[in-house]
Structure formats: C-alpha cells, structure tokens
Scaffold this active site. Structure first.
Site, PDB file in Angstrom:
ATOM      1  N   ASP A 253       0.839  -1.196   0.000  1.00  0.00           N
ATOM      2  CA  ASP A 253       0.000   0.000   0.000  1.00  0.00           C
ATOM      3  C   ASP A 253       0.877   1.250   0.000  1.00  0.00           C
ATOM      4  OD1 ASP A 253      -2.349   1.620   0.308  1.00  0.00           O
ATOM      5  OD2 ASP A 253      -1.842   1.814   2.443  1.00  0.00           O
ATOM      6  N   ASP A 257       2.008   3.981  -3.495  1.00  0.00           N
ATOM      7  CA  ASP A 257       1.800   5.437  -3.587  1.00  0.00           C
ATOM      8  C   ASP A 257       3.117   6.146  -3.869  1.00  0.00           C
ATOM      9  OD1 ASP A 257      -0.913   5.090  -2.931  1.00  0.00           O
ATOM     10  OD2 ASP A 257      -0.920   6.847  -1.615  1.00  0.00           O
TER      11      ASP A 257
END
Ligand code: IPM
Ligand code: MG
Length: 367
Positions: A253, A257
């Site tokens: 996760d 990004d």
C-alpha cells in the site's frame, strides 16, 4: 473457439465516491466502445458502493452489491471514501467496502504496474533523467497481513485503553502470491525484488524463507530481498532497476503510492486484483474529495484499469492492448488533464480526456 470468445461477459460497474463516479463514467464508455467495435458482447450492471451505498442502503457494501460482484466476470470500481462518514463507527466506513470486496472475491493478488509514459517525464516531481524508462510491476498481497489479521480492536479505559492489530501470514498465502510475482517476471525482465522487514518481524522472516523456496522453482528469474525502509529509498535512488516488486499488504500500500510519483502522478496508475474468480479493477488513486464533482479528475488510471480488466478477466488481450495504445496516442498528441498539464498547456476536463481516448480507440480498432 470463436463462439467461446464471443460469450457474453458480465461486468459490474461500482462508481463509488468522490471522483470515482466521474472516472468510471469515462472508463465505462471506453469499455463499451472497445467491446462494441471488437464484436464482444458485454452485459453491464451498475450498483452503489462505499459512501454512495451508505446513502442508498445504509451500509458501505450491501449484500446485493457483493453478490452481483461474485456473479460477474469482472468489477470496475472507481473509488471509495468520503470524510462525510468519518463520524460513523469504523465498521461502517466507506473503506470497509473495499476490504469486503477484496475478501469476498478472494482477490489475493494486487497488480500495480508503474510505467512512465515518455511524454510525462516532466509530470513527475523527480528529475527526468532519474525516472526515464521506469517500468515496474508491484505485486501486493491483498487479502492477508495486518489489514485482516485478528485479534484486532480497541479495549480498556483511560490511559490503559489499548488498540491492537495483528499481522499474520501463512506459508500458503505467501507461496501463492510469490508464484504470481515469479510468473509475471517471466513475462517481463525476469527479476523479482521481495520487500519485507525480516530484521524485525517474524511474518517477514517466514515471507523471506517461502519466497526464497518458490524462487528456486524459477532459476531463470533473479531474486533479491530488500528491507522495506531501504526499498523506500532505493525506489527513488534507482527506480529503473526494479522489475517486479513483491510485497505484503501494508508495505505494498505504502510503496505503491510512492512509486506512483515515478509515473507522473497517481492519476496514471491502474490496478488489478485477482484471485480464483471475479477480478476487481480500480485506479490506484482514491476518491479525492477535494476535486470531486468539478469534472477535472484524470480518467486515465481508470481507463488503463479497463485494459487490465480486458486482459486478465475477459481474456481479450488484443482489445486490452488497443486501449493502452489509444491512451498512448492521446498523450502523444498532447492530451493532458490538469494533473498532467505543465504551465501554458491546456488542461482537458475528465469528459474531454474520455472523448480523446475514444477517438483514438476508433483509430486503433479500425486497423
Ligand atoms: C489502496 C487504498 C486502500 C488500501 C484503502 C482505501 C483501504 O489505499 O488500495 O491502496 O489501503 O488498500
Ligand atoms: Mg493505498
């Protein structure tokens, strides 16, 4: 065989919250048109999810939405999440819908390709010579780890109140996601970088051991291991060296990004979440409430997610490649949404970018 490829597929559209509805509207047009021009029948349904479902039915993932997802070949999701629901109990937050879908569809393998289109070198906040040629695939484990581990919760009173989450991984969970990464590497540059925190966490020690043993089944694929803190640094120091990045749920996760900034921003990143059944496809960007409803969001991540949907769940790789080619052509011809435009360049609206990609679809499909 010809009949088989022309079987009617079922696709569920879940626009969700914020800019989700705006980008799924454009991605849905692209999917319809690609299927129509390719003579591939698709049956569409559209249902609420996330905050939109809380408004409509009082819960973020209504049973009917999950059931319809399970009965579909593929789900195209926009985004979930809206600060308007922050006051609700945690189990009714829009984000729960996403975790419920991932668990309910058992999509354990999350593929996040990070590719920098040459004309977007300037859109990355990093120096062009650093990011030029970046092309990696993040393989993130999606249904295990600290996102789902139990026990979890908050208990106690006052200063003694304790919040608890559990990270847990089984050999089976690690092995199956590792296989996805090594298989993907065989179709790419044959290199897997496994990211963990094996200097601290038992989960990561098991992760490293199992990934190593799966790696021995793939002697043609190079394997190396990085600790996650070092990986965060190396992604910026030498991003071109990465081919397949294999990692657990939360590390994936965070790193995805970070990696988005290598590819000209998060508005460009598609994703596929795959398991044994229905695939779930979504842009990596979230609901972006700050720009929602203004028609300025970049629909390309959602449109590139349509390409992944065609390839991975509908078995239509040629149509997938055409959608990708159409996006490239639109970018090459100068089409930019506000997030990609540089000073002096005209920024297209969400709908105008959708129109540009559709024009290019017509061109590439007529060849
Ligand atoms: C993502 C998102 C989700 C996640 C959130 C919205 C639950 O950040 O898909 O990367 O943490 O997995
Ligand atoms: Mg995320």
């Amino acid at each position: 065989m010809a009949d088989q490829t022309r079987r009617t597929r079922r696709v569920l559209l879940l626009p969700g919250d914020g800019i989700g509805a705006e980008v799924v509207a454009q991605a849905g047009r692209v999917l319809r048109e690609t299927a129509r021009l390719g003579g591939q029948p698709i049956e569409f349904r559209e249902l609420p999810v996330g905050g939109a479902a809380i408004d409509a039915c009082g819960e973020p993932l209504p049973a009917a939405t999950l059931r319809s997802a399970q009965e579909s070949d593929a789900v195209l999701l926009g985004a979930v999440g809206d600060p308007r629901y922050d006051h609700l109990p945690r189990d009714r937050w829009p984000e729960r819908a996403l975790l419920g879908l991932r668990a309910g569809l058992a999509t354990y393998a999350n593929l996040r390709p990070v590719r920098l289109h040459p004309v977007l070198e300037q859109a990355s906040p990093l120096r062009p010579e650093l990011v030029r040629g970046v092309d990696m695939l993040i393989v993130r484990e999606l249904t295990g780890g600290i996102y789902f581990g139990t026990p979890r919760g908050v208990e106690g009173e006052g200063d003694g109140r304790v919040a608890r989450n559990t990270m847990a991984y089984s050999v089976g969970e690690i092995r199956r996601i590792a296989r996805v990464a090594f298989e993907a590497a065989r179709r790419r540059r044959r290199k897997v970088t496994s990211v963990d925190k094996a200097n601290i966490l038992e989960c990561s020690q098991l992760w490293r051991e199992v990934v190593g043993s799966v790696g021995r089944e793939y002697p043609d694929v190079a394997l190396d291991h990085l600790y996650v803190d070092n990986a965060a640094m190396q992604l910026l120091a030498r991003p071109r060296d990465f081919d397949v990045v294999l990692t657990e749920n939360m590390f994936g996760d965070i790193l995805s990004d970070e990696a988005a900034m290598l590819a000209g921003g998060i508005g460009m990143l598609p994703s596929a979440s795959l398991g044994e059944g229905t695939g779930l496809f979504e842009p990596v960007h979230g609901s972006a409430p700050d720009i929602a409803g203004r028609g300025v969001a970049n629909p390309l991540a959602a449109i590139l997610s349509v390409a992944m949907l065609l390839r991975h769940s509908l078995g239509l790789p040629e149509e997938a490649a055409r959608v990708e080619a159409a996006v490239e052509r639109a970018l090459d011809a100068g089409a930019r949404t506000a997030d990609l435009a540089r000073a002096g360049e005209t920024a297209l609206s969400t709908q105008q970018m959708g129109d540009r990609v559709l024009e290019e679809i017509a061109v590439v499909m007529s060849r």
